[in-house]
Design an enzyme around this catalytic site. Sequence first.
Site, PDB file in Angstrom:
ATOM      1  N   PHE A 138       9.429   5.991   7.004  1.00 36.35           N
ATOM      2  CA  PHE A 138       8.124   6.034   6.323  1.00 36.35           C
ATOM      3  C   PHE A 138       7.498   7.392   6.599  1.00 36.35           C
ATOM      4  CE2 PHE A 138       3.578   5.533   5.781  1.00 36.35           C
ATOM      5  CZ  PHE A 138       3.534   4.927   4.542  1.00 36.35           C
ATOM      6  N   ASP A 223       9.425  13.789  12.113  1.00 35.22           N
ATOM      7  CA  ASP A 223       8.134  13.198  11.784  1.00 35.22           C
ATOM      8  C   ASP A 223       7.661  12.450  13.026  1.00 35.22           C
ATOM      9  OD1 ASP A 223       6.064  11.534  11.045  1.00 35.22           O
ATOM     10  OD2 ASP A 223       6.888  11.069   9.062  1.00 35.22           O
ATOM     11  N   LYS A 252      -2.156  10.773  13.149  1.00 36.16           N
ATOM     12  CA  LYS A 252      -2.582   9.553  13.848  1.00 36.16           C
ATOM     13  C   LYS A 252      -3.394   9.862  15.115  1.00 36.16           C
ATOM     14  CE  LYS A 252       0.604   6.145  11.963  1.00 36.16           C
ATOM     15  NZ  LYS A 252      -0.299   5.400  11.077  1.00 36.16           N
TER      16      LYS A 252
HETATM   17  C1  LIG Z   1       5.960   8.205  10.750  1.00 37.70           C
HETATM   18  C2  LIG Z   1       4.817   8.335   9.777  1.00 37.70           C
HETATM   19  N1  LIG Z   1       4.761   9.414   8.979  1.00 37.70           N
HETATM   20  C3  LIG Z   1       3.757   9.587   8.109  1.00 37.70           C
HETATM   21  C4  LIG Z   1       2.758   8.647   7.969  1.00 37.70           C
HETATM   22  C5  LIG Z   1       1.673   8.846   6.973  1.00 37.70           C
HETATM   23  O1  LIG Z   1       0.480   9.207   7.615  1.00 37.70           O
HETATM   24  P1  LIG Z   1      -0.903   9.191   6.804  1.00 37.70           P
HETATM   25  O2  LIG Z   1      -1.203   7.775   6.461  1.00 37.70           O
HETATM   26  O3  LIG Z   1      -1.883   9.793   7.776  1.00 37.70           O
HETATM   27  O4  LIG Z   1      -0.704  10.040   5.611  1.00 37.70           O
HETATM   28  C6  LIG Z   1       2.780   7.500   8.775  1.00 37.70           C
HETATM   29  C7  LIG Z   1       1.743   6.468   8.634  1.00 37.70           C
HETATM   30  O5  LIG Z   1       1.865   5.349   9.056  1.00 37.70           O
HETATM   31  C8  LIG Z   1       3.843   7.345   9.701  1.00 37.70           C
HETATM   32  O6  LIG Z   1       3.920   6.260  10.490  1.00 37.70           O
END
Ligand SMILES: Cc1ncc(COP(=O)(O)O)c(C=O)c1O
Length: 397
Positions: A138, A223, A252
């Site tokens: 994700f 990520d 986050k």
């Molecule tokens: C691993 C990861 N990358 C990216 C995101 C996306 O972040 P945002 O909602 O701040 O765009 C999330 C959100 O849960 C995530 O868990």
Amino acid sequence: MTSAETIALYGQYVIGNYTRLPVVFVRGEGSYLWDADGRRYIDLFPGWGVDGLGHCHPRVVAAIREQAGKLLHVANNYYMQPQARFAQILSERSFGGKCFFCNSGAEANEGAMKLARLATRAGEGNVRWKFITFHNSFHGRTLAAISATAQAQYHKGFEPMVPGFLYAPFNDLKAVEALVDKETCAILVEPIQGEGGINLAQPEFLQGLRKICEREGMILIFDEVQTGCGRTGKWFGYQHFGVTPDIMTLSKALGGGLAIGAIVAQAKVAEKLAPGTHASTFGGNPLACAAGIAAFEAIEEEDLLKNTVAVGRQALARLNAMKAKFPFVREVRGKGLMIGMELNRPGKGVAARCLAEGLLINCTHEAVIRLLPAMTISREIMDEGLDILENCLAGEK
Ligand SMILES: Cc1ncc(COP(=O)(O)O)c(C=O)c1O
């Protein structure tokens, strides 16, 4: 305003793109939240990982108050002290790279992918543009981020996807090898998949990705939006695996509760993001950076990495005891305070019963109970929360 009145206003004026549980929160402190009716909840999933230090950490609140009285925003065509200092903090605690600031995880991943294309471009005839990402990943909700996210459920209705994304099974190095060609520019991977169900990468897998990237001149992007900023018991998730990425994305918990995202890139890669290539109006604003600095200082001064490891161990031990007790618990896995308990059935009902009993948890990937407790959580509050979870699991038929 009563809870019913608030919820009614949402019905009338707020776009209904979220499935919301019928609770209106008005106040938080550490691992506790209070709703508009004065009821207290234990929060083992604070802000989907944003409130990494719990709700309203006093140090973060004080830093926000102080900064708010001085300067909220100036544009990125000038310099500002908090952004400089926060970049230094992130660089010194990671691999000595350089930072670009934005506002969210998806935006950080977008920037990282743009940077990877710039960094691997070797003239007009040699354009690398493809990305390899993973099943159950994700990466956010922008068009490129959902294209990077391998699940069809996030694509539905938005097709066609951004071209150039190829998906491999997680922890399957051979499958990655088979997808690489001369046009591949980067591999984007979560060291521990969050939304996908708390799936830990095998160290040899990430080490293998590192080797492939070196051999092929590709960029390795981690990520760390969910795994970063102390969540796993180290500053960043990659530090568990003996692998250093070329680019890491953060968000986050990065701002102690305020909206901020960042890219940290090795200096040689970072230099490709020259003036005019990329930007973000709010990125690295003084308020969010002051909050982030305070959060990182709190982690250091309150020894919260140590607490994360200790309470994380305690939680894993208790959850494993529950696994031994309840045959429908398939597996318990995690690192630090990033924890999943996989059931052999949908877990939504358990999460709903926990809410009714005053405990906030999450269920992801249908069947995985997910906990991302605050790094400040005490052993006692964790135990109190897990008592409620255990009672709710006992209610499963
Ligand atoms: C691993 C990861 N990358 C990216 C995101 C996306 O972040 P945002 O909602 O701040 O765009 C999330 C959100 O849960 C995530 O868990």
